[in-house]
Write a protein that holds these residues in place. Structure first.
Motif, PDB file in Angstrom:
ATOM      1  N   ALA A  51       0.848  -1.133   0.040  1.00 39.34           N
ATOM      2  CA  ALA A  51       0.159   0.139   0.051  1.00 39.34           C
ATOM      3  C   ALA A  51       1.056   1.361  -0.031  1.00 39.34           C
ATOM      4  O   ALA A  51       0.438   2.474  -0.708  1.00 39.34           O
ATOM      5  N   ARG A  52       1.950   1.124   0.988  1.00 36.95           N
ATOM      6  CA  ARG A  52       2.931   2.242   0.918  1.00 36.95           C
ATOM      7  C   ARG A  52       3.630   2.414  -0.484  1.00 36.95           C
ATOM      8  O   ARG A  52       3.569   3.566  -0.873  1.00 36.95           O
ATOM      9  N   THR A  53       4.181   1.591  -1.023  1.00 35.35           N
ATOM     10  CA  THR A  53       4.804   1.495  -2.177  1.00 35.35           C
ATOM     11  C   THR A  53       4.153   2.129  -3.340  1.00 35.35           C
ATOM     12  O   THR A  53       4.337   2.845  -4.241  1.00 35.35           O
ATOM     13  N   LEU A  54       2.814   1.428  -3.626  1.00 33.43           N
ATOM     14  CA  LEU A  54       2.036   1.699  -4.874  1.00 33.43           C
ATOM     15  C   LEU A  54       0.796   2.739  -4.670  1.00 33.43           C
ATOM     16  O   LEU A  54       0.141   3.261  -5.407  1.00 33.43           O
ATOM     17  N   GLY A  55       0.866   3.082  -3.481  1.00 32.97           N
ATOM     18  CA  GLY A  55       0.106   4.253  -3.000  1.00 32.97           C
ATOM     19  C   GLY A  55      -1.513   3.790  -3.099  1.00 32.97           C
ATOM     20  O   GLY A  55      -2.452   4.597  -3.979  1.00 32.97           O
ATOM     21  N   VAL A  56      -1.881   2.649  -2.803  1.00 37.43           N
ATOM     22  CA  VAL A  56      -3.096   2.082  -2.848  1.00 37.43           C
ATOM     23  C   VAL A  56      -3.757   2.107  -1.608  1.00 37.43           C
ATOM     24  O   VAL A  56      -3.034   1.901  -0.567  1.00 37.43           O
ATOM     25  N   ALA A 101       5.654 -18.667 -11.801  1.00 35.39           N
ATOM     26  CA  ALA A 101       6.472 -17.161 -12.582  1.00 35.39           C
ATOM     27  C   ALA A 101       5.577 -15.978 -12.235  1.00 35.39           C
ATOM     28  O   ALA A 101       6.053 -15.023 -12.128  1.00 35.39           O
ATOM     29  N   ALA A 102       4.105 -16.124 -12.007  1.00 38.78           N
ATOM     30  CA  ALA A 102       3.487 -15.247 -11.595  1.00 38.78           C
ATOM     31  C   ALA A 102       3.782 -14.535 -10.245  1.00 38.78           C
ATOM     32  O   ALA A 102       3.782 -13.280  -9.956  1.00 38.78           O
ATOM     33  N   THR A 103       3.878 -15.504  -9.320  1.00 41.24           N
ATOM     34  CA  THR A 103       4.433 -15.148  -7.998  1.00 41.24           C
ATOM     35  C   THR A 103       5.713 -14.359  -7.835  1.00 41.24           C
ATOM     36  O   THR A 103       5.817 -13.414  -7.367  1.00 41.24           O
ATOM     37  N   ALA A 104       6.803 -14.876  -8.665  1.00 46.39           N
ATOM     38  CA  ALA A 104       7.942 -14.320  -8.794  1.00 46.39           C
ATOM     39  C   ALA A 104       7.970 -12.827  -9.336  1.00 46.39           C
ATOM     40  O   ALA A 104       8.342 -11.890  -8.976  1.00 46.39           O
ATOM     41  N   LEU A 105       7.032 -12.836 -10.346  1.00 49.21           N
ATOM     42  CA  LEU A 105       6.907 -11.469 -11.121  1.00 49.21           C
ATOM     43  C   LEU A 105       6.044 -10.322 -10.116  1.00 49.21           C
ATOM     44  O   LEU A 105       6.073  -9.332 -10.473  1.00 49.21           O
ATOM     45  N   LEU A 106       5.354 -11.016  -9.281  1.00 55.09           N
ATOM     46  CA  LEU A 106       4.632 -10.087  -8.286  1.00 55.09           C
ATOM     47  C   LEU A 106       5.747  -9.177  -7.583  1.00 55.09           C
ATOM     48  O   LEU A 106       5.349  -7.868  -7.393  1.00 55.09           O
ATOM     49  N   ALA A 107       6.912  -9.751  -7.277  1.00 55.47           N
ATOM     50  CA  ALA A 107       7.850  -8.714  -6.926  1.00 55.47           C
ATOM     51  C   ALA A 107       8.473  -7.622  -7.645  1.00 55.47           C
ATOM     52  O   ALA A 107       8.993  -6.756  -7.046  1.00 55.47           O
ATOM     53  N   THR A 108       8.354  -7.749  -8.752  1.00 61.42           N
ATOM     54  CA  THR A 108       8.654  -6.615  -9.730  1.00 61.42           C
ATOM     55  C   THR A 108       7.608  -5.589 -10.148  1.00 61.42           C
ATOM     56  O   THR A 108       7.779  -4.821 -11.026  1.00 61.42           O
ATOM     57  N   SER A 109       6.372  -5.893  -9.711  1.00 57.06           N
ATOM     58  CA  SER A 109       5.201  -4.991  -9.842  1.00 57.06           C
ATOM     59  C   SER A 109       5.434  -3.732  -9.567  1.00 57.06           C
ATOM     60  O   SER A 109       6.047  -3.365  -8.457  1.00 57.06           O
ATOM     61  N   VAL A 110       5.386  -2.403 -10.263  1.00 57.09           N
ATOM     62  CA  VAL A 110       5.797  -1.062 -10.271  1.00 57.09           C
ATOM     63  C   VAL A 110       4.267  -0.377 -10.305  1.00 57.09           C
ATOM     64  O   VAL A 110       4.199   0.744  -9.985  1.00 57.09           O
ATOM     65  N   SER A 111       3.125  -1.162 -10.643  1.00 56.64           N
ATOM     66  CA  SER A 111       1.902  -0.482 -10.417  1.00 56.64           C
ATOM     67  C   SER A 111       0.822  -1.182 -10.111  1.00 56.64           C
ATOM     68  O   SER A 111       1.117  -2.630 -10.288  1.00 56.64           O
ATOM     69  N   PHE A 112      -0.291  -0.952  -9.685  1.00 58.56           N
ATOM     70  CA  PHE A 112      -1.655  -1.785  -9.325  1.00 58.56           C
ATOM     71  C   PHE A 112      -1.932  -2.627 -10.180  1.00 58.56           C
ATOM     72  O   PHE A 112      -2.272  -3.869 -10.172  1.00 58.56           O
ATOM     73  N   PRO A 113      -2.062  -1.899 -11.626  1.00 60.84           N
ATOM     74  CA  PRO A 113      -2.646  -2.899 -12.635  1.00 60.84           C
ATOM     75  C   PRO A 113      -1.909  -4.089 -12.889  1.00 60.84           C
ATOM     76  O   PRO A 113      -2.156  -5.255 -13.244  1.00 60.84           O
ATOM     77  N   MET A 114      -0.483  -3.764 -12.726  1.00 61.35           N
ATOM     78  CA  MET A 114       0.575  -5.047 -13.124  1.00 61.35           C
ATOM     79  C   MET A 114       0.127  -6.081 -11.926  1.00 61.35           C
ATOM     80  O   MET A 114       0.401  -7.412 -12.176  1.00 61.35           O
TER      81      MET A 114
END
Length: 158
Positions: A51-56, A101-114
């Motif tokens: 929430a803090r990182t993505l501002g949601v 793969a989806a779980t690992a890529l979650l760590a790279t998310s830079v936006s809420f839609p991603m």
């Protein structure tokens, strides 16, 4: 059943190549169960950081969990349809690859839609793996050993 590995996990001679392969399969199945159990709780533990990182807001974060759960529930019946057409072990492997793969890529998310899209893919992978694992365990054990086999899977899963 005492002379059978894991209380009836297949019926092979101890010390043979097949028995070793069966133990490896059993270990991998339990590892998948353990990761499945962890995956359902890890994201929730990180909600405040996300929430803090993505501002949601908390509502958006709750939507992530609901989306994963809904897609997991909707894709579980698809597993039975796929199981009728393809080899179960390959389906489990494919589901694990999609899920991991989806779980690992979650760590790279830079936006809420991603994050949302990856969590949706995560739910689809999670929907495929557990029902196929349970079917595999049921088919790989004699009826008298089902309790022990499913008990072990449940122990590591939750």
């Amino acid at each position: 059943a005492a002379d059978q590995p894991f209380g009836g996990w297949r019926t092979r001679q101890k010390g043979t190549k097949c028995c070793t392969r069966d133990r490896l399969e059993y270990s991998m199945i339990n590892l998948c169960g353990a990761v499945d159990g962890a995956d359902t709780v890890v994201l929730s533990a990180m909600f405040s950081d996300i929430a803090r990182t993505l501002g949601v807001n908390p509502k958006s974060l709750g939507m992530l969990t609901m989306t994963r759960a809904a897609l997991q529930a909707l894709s579980s019946p698809v597993a039975s349809l796929l199981d009728a057409k393809f080899e179960r072990r390959k389906l489990i492997a494919a589901g694990c690859m999609l899920w991991s793969a989806a779980t690992a890529l979650l760590a790279t998310s830079v936006s809420f839609p991603m994050l949302f899209a990856l969590r949706a893919l995560n739910g689809i992978g999670l929907g495929l793996v557990p029902p196929l694992l349970m079917a595999y365990v049921a088919d790989s054990n004699p009826a008298h050993a089902h309790g022990k086999a499913f008990g072990t899977l449940g122990l590591v899963s939750y």
